[in-house]
Design a protein around this motif. Sequence first.
Motif, PDB file in Angstrom:
ATOM      1  N   ALA A  75      90.934  72.424 -49.600  1.00  0.00           N
ATOM      2  CA  ALA A  75      91.716  72.347 -48.366  1.00  0.00           C
ATOM      3  C   ALA A  75      90.803  71.961 -47.201  1.00  0.00           C
ATOM      4  CB  ALA A  75      92.371  73.701 -48.095  1.00  0.00           C
ATOM      5  N   ARG A  76      89.589  72.568 -47.198  1.00  0.00           N
ATOM      6  CA  ARG A  76      88.636  72.263 -46.127  1.00  0.00           C
ATOM      7  C   ARG A  76      88.208  70.780 -46.193  1.00  0.00           C
ATOM      8  NH1 ARG A  76      83.594  71.831 -45.624  1.00  0.00           N
ATOM      9  NH2 ARG A  76      83.119  72.389 -47.772  1.00  0.00           N
ATOM     10  N   MET A  77      87.987  70.296 -47.420  1.00  0.00           N
ATOM     11  CA  MET A  77      87.575  68.893 -47.583  1.00  0.00           C
ATOM     12  C   MET A  77      88.672  67.949 -47.088  1.00  0.00           C
ATOM     13  SD  MET A  77      85.956  69.005 -51.364  1.00  0.00           S
ATOM     14  CE  MET A  77      84.395  69.792 -51.730  1.00  0.00           C
ATOM     15  N   MET A  78      89.920  68.294 -47.404  1.00  0.00           N
ATOM     16  CA  MET A  78      91.020  67.426 -46.991  1.00  0.00           C
ATOM     17  C   MET A  78      91.134  67.389 -45.471  1.00  0.00           C
ATOM     18  SD  MET A  78      91.641  66.320 -49.794  1.00  0.00           S
ATOM     19  CE  MET A  78      92.860  65.093 -49.460  1.00  0.00           C
ATOM     20  N   GLN A  79      90.906  68.561 -44.856  1.00  0.00           N
ATOM     21  CA  GLN A  79      90.928  68.600 -43.387  1.00  0.00           C
ATOM     22  C   GLN A  79      89.824  67.706 -42.832  1.00  0.00           C
ATOM     23  OE1 GLN A  79      90.498  72.666 -42.283  1.00  0.00           O
ATOM     24  NE2 GLN A  79      92.670  73.145 -42.613  1.00  0.00           N
ATOM     25  N   GLY A  80      88.632  67.812 -43.494  1.00  0.00           N
ATOM     26  CA  GLY A  80      87.482  67.004 -43.078  1.00  0.00           C
ATOM     27  C   GLY A  80      87.797  65.517 -43.186  1.00  0.00           C
ATOM     28  N   LEU A  81      88.493  65.169 -44.297  1.00  0.00           N
ATOM     29  CA  LEU A  81      88.841  63.775 -44.533  1.00  0.00           C
ATOM     30  C   LEU A  81      89.762  63.281 -43.427  1.00  0.00           C
ATOM     31  CD1 LEU A  81      88.277  61.697 -46.774  1.00  0.00           C
ATOM     32  CD2 LEU A  81      90.458  62.324 -47.809  1.00  0.00           C
ATOM     33  N   ASP A  82      90.714  64.127 -43.065  1.00  0.00           N
ATOM     34  CA  ASP A  82      91.658  63.784 -42.021  1.00  0.00           C
ATOM     35  C   ASP A  82      90.925  63.601 -40.685  1.00  0.00           C
ATOM     36  OD1 ASP A  82      94.323  63.282 -41.428  1.00  0.00           O
ATOM     37  OD2 ASP A  82      94.418  65.181 -40.306  1.00  0.00           O
ATOM     38  N   LYS A  83      89.968  64.540 -40.453  1.00  0.00           N
ATOM     39  CA  LYS A  83      89.218  64.496 -39.211  1.00  0.00           C
ATOM     40  C   LYS A  83      88.382  63.197 -39.150  1.00  0.00           C
ATOM     41  CE  LYS A  83      86.101  67.444 -36.565  1.00  0.00           C
ATOM     42  NZ  LYS A  83      84.719  67.480 -37.017  1.00  0.00           N
ATOM     43  N   ALA A  84      87.745  62.868 -40.298  1.00  0.00           N
ATOM     44  CA  ALA A  84      86.937  61.647 -40.346  1.00  0.00           C
ATOM     45  C   ALA A  84      87.819  60.431 -40.076  1.00  0.00           C
ATOM     46  CB  ALA A  84      86.256  61.519 -41.711  1.00  0.00           C
ATOM     47  N   HIS A  85      89.033  60.467 -40.618  1.00  0.00           N
ATOM     48  CA  HIS A  85      89.966  59.357 -40.400  1.00  0.00           C
ATOM     49  C   HIS A  85      90.305  59.231 -38.913  1.00  0.00           C
ATOM     50  CE1 HIS A  85      93.548  56.920 -40.512  1.00  0.00           C
ATOM     51  NE2 HIS A  85      94.258  57.920 -40.008  1.00  0.00           N
ATOM     52  N   GLN A  86      90.611  60.403 -38.287  1.00  0.00           N
ATOM     53  CA  GLN A  86      90.973  60.381 -36.865  1.00  0.00           C
ATOM     54  C   GLN A  86      89.818  59.852 -36.014  1.00  0.00           C
ATOM     55  OE1 GLN A  86      93.895  60.746 -35.942  1.00  0.00           O
ATOM     56  NE2 GLN A  86      94.844  61.824 -37.660  1.00  0.00           N
ATOM     57  N   GLU A  87      88.611  60.312 -36.366  1.00  0.00           N
ATOM     58  CA  GLU A  87      87.448  59.932 -35.557  1.00  0.00           C
ATOM     59  C   GLU A  87      87.101  58.448 -35.671  1.00  0.00           C
ATOM     60  OE1 GLU A  87      85.232  64.238 -35.761  1.00  0.00           O
ATOM     61  OE2 GLU A  87      84.302  62.513 -36.738  1.00  0.00           O
ATOM     62  N   ASN A  88      87.415  57.861 -36.852  1.00  0.00           N
ATOM     63  CA  ASN A  88      86.949  56.495 -37.112  1.00  0.00           C
ATOM     64  C   ASN A  88      88.058  55.449 -37.133  1.00  0.00           C
ATOM     65  OD1 ASN A  88      84.067  57.113 -37.636  1.00  0.00           O
ATOM     66  ND2 ASN A  88      84.954  58.357 -39.279  1.00  0.00           N
ATOM     67  N   ARG A  89      89.264  55.877 -36.875  1.00  0.00           N
ATOM     68  CA  ARG A  89      90.409  54.963 -37.065  1.00  0.00           C
ATOM     69  C   ARG A  89      90.367  53.718 -36.169  1.00  0.00           C
ATOM     70  NH1 ARG A  89      95.469  58.542 -35.280  1.00  0.00           N
ATOM     71  NH2 ARG A  89      96.518  56.539 -35.442  1.00  0.00           N
ATOM     72  N   GLU A  90      89.648  53.853 -35.037  1.00  0.00           N
ATOM     73  CA  GLU A  90      89.618  52.700 -34.126  1.00  0.00           C
ATOM     74  C   GLU A  90      88.569  51.655 -34.541  1.00  0.00           C
ATOM     75  OE1 GLU A  90      91.822  52.630 -31.900  1.00  0.00           O
ATOM     76  OE2 GLU A  90      92.500  54.707 -31.935  1.00  0.00           O
TER      77      GLU A  90
END
Length: 493
Positions: free
Chosen positions: A363-378
Motif C-alpha cells: 500500500a505504501r509503495m502504491m502511494q509512493g508510485l502515485d506521488k511520483a506520478h503527481q510530482e513528475n506528470r508535467e
Amino acid sequence: MLDEYKGLRKNLLLGIEELRNFTLNRGNSRAAESLAEISQKIRENRFYLVVLGEFKRGKTTFINALLGEPLLPTAVVPLTSIVTMMRYGPEERVEVIFEDGRIERISMQELHLFVTERGNPGNEKSVKRVEVSYPSPFLQDGVYLVDTPGVGSVFANNTEVTYSFMPKADAAIFLLAADPPISQSELAFLKDVRQSIRKVFFVQNKVDRLDQDERIESMEFSRSIIEKVLGVDSVEVHPLSAKLALKAKQENDSAKLQESYLPRLEALLGNFLMREKGREVIRSGADQALRSFNEEKFAAEIELKALETPLQVLEERLGRFQEEMKRVDQDAFDARVLFEGEIKRLIQELDLDLERFHRTEVARMMQGLDKAHQENRELPLSRYTEAMERYVQEGIVRGFDEWLEKENVKLDEQYARVASRFSSRINQIIQEILEISSGLFQLSLERFQEQESLDSETSLYYMVGDPPPSFLIWRAPFDSSPVPCCPRTSPRR
Ligand SMILES: Nc1nc2c(ncn2[C@@H]2O[C@H](COP(=O)(O)OP(=O)(O)O)[C@@H](O)[C@H]2O)c(=O)[nH]1
Ligand SMILES: [Mg+2]
C-alpha cells in the motif's frame, strides 16, 4: 609438451569411443549420446565457460556486456529459463535445439519466445538449448559462453536446467550481487557448484549501487563467507557493474568502461583461457568420462551377479526384498506425511507474512508510485518515464528485495529446524534399505553411501513472482512434482 598433450587427447578420445561402444552394446543409448557429446567437445576443443548465480544477479546482462551488445533478453523478474550458448560465428545466427533433436533457425528478435519463462513457460516448447553464433573476439578458439537460468526462483525447472548443465562446464563465473549481500541459499548453491566445477571465478555485480566504502565492505564480507563455506583461504571476489559496462561499450565511452571494472575482469578471463583452456578441456572431459565409466561398471556388476545366481535363489531373494521394502515404504510414507504437515505450517506462516506485507508495504509503495506520478506528470515523456523507472527500481524493487532477504533468513532458520528433525529419520531409512539390499544381493555399499542431508545442504528458495500468493518451492527430499508449494527433490548432479 605438445606431443604429450596430443597423446593424452588421443588416448582419451580412444577410451571414450571404447566406452561408448560398450554402452551401445548394453543398450544404454542415453550414456552413449552423452559420451558422443563429450568426445565432440574434446575434438573441437570447446571450452564451456558457464555463468551461474541466483536469479536476477545480472548473469544475462554480464554476457551482453562481454559481447558489447544487448543480445540476450534481461529483466527485473526471473527471465532466462533455457541454457543459451554463445559461440563464435562469422555472422549472427540463432538456432533452437529441441529435446527431440529438431533444430530450428530463428531470428534474434524471436529469441525471447524460446528462452524466457514468459515466452516459453515451464519449457512447454521442449527446448533443449539455444545456440547463438556471434562474431565476438571473446568467443574465438572454441570458447562457449553459457547463460543459465538463475537458481532459486519460483520456477523450479529453471534450477534443474542449470544443475543438469553444471557437470558439462569447464569453468564457471559465479555472479553475486553487491546488494543484497550473499545469502544462505546462494551458499548452498555454491557448494553444489564446487562439487561439479573445479575453476570458479567470483564476481560481485551491481557495484554501481554502492559507494566506495560500502563496496569494499560488501566484497570483503562475501570473500570471507565464501572462504569459510568452501574451507579455502585464497578466494578472490571481482567487482563489476555489468549494466554500466554494457552502456559504456554501446556509447564507446572508455572512462565509463573503466569505472565498470569489466576491462580488468576481461583481462583476467582472457589470461586464464590462454593458459588453461586446453588442459581444462581434457581434464573435464576425462572427469565426465570417468563418471560415466563408473556408472556403467556398476550396472554391469549387478547384471553379472544376477547371471551368476541361480534363478530360484534370485526369485526367492527378490520376494524377500519386496516384503522388506513394503515395510520400509510404510515408514517412509509416515515420515513424509509428518514432514509435509510441518512444511504446510511454514507455508501458512509465510502466507500470513506476505499478507501483512501486502497490507502495509505494498500500500505504501502504491502511494509512493502515485506521488511520483503527481510530482513528475508535467515532465516530457522521456524524462517522466526515466523518473518513474527510477522510482520502481529504488522504491519498489529494492523494497521487495529487502523484505525477501529478511523472510529468507527467517524461513531458512525454521526450515533448518524442521529438516534436522527429519534428516536423521531419513538417513535411518536409507541405511535400512542399504542393509537389506546388501544382505540379500551381496552388493558393495559404497555406491550408495551418499546420505540425504536435509539440514546442511538443503534449503528452501522462493520468490514473489507471477503465481501468488502461496509461492514457495522447496528443495526437499521427497516429491518431484513441479507444483508451487509442494516439497520437491533437491536437484543434484
Ligand atoms: N544496478 C545494476 N543493475 C543491474 C546490473 N546488472 C544487471 N542489472 C539489472 O538486474 C536485473 C536482472 O538482470 P539479468 O541480467 O536479467 O539477471 P539474471 O536473471 O541473473 O540473468 C535487470 O533489471 C538488470 O538491468 C548492474 O551491474 N547494476
Ligand atoms: Mg538471465
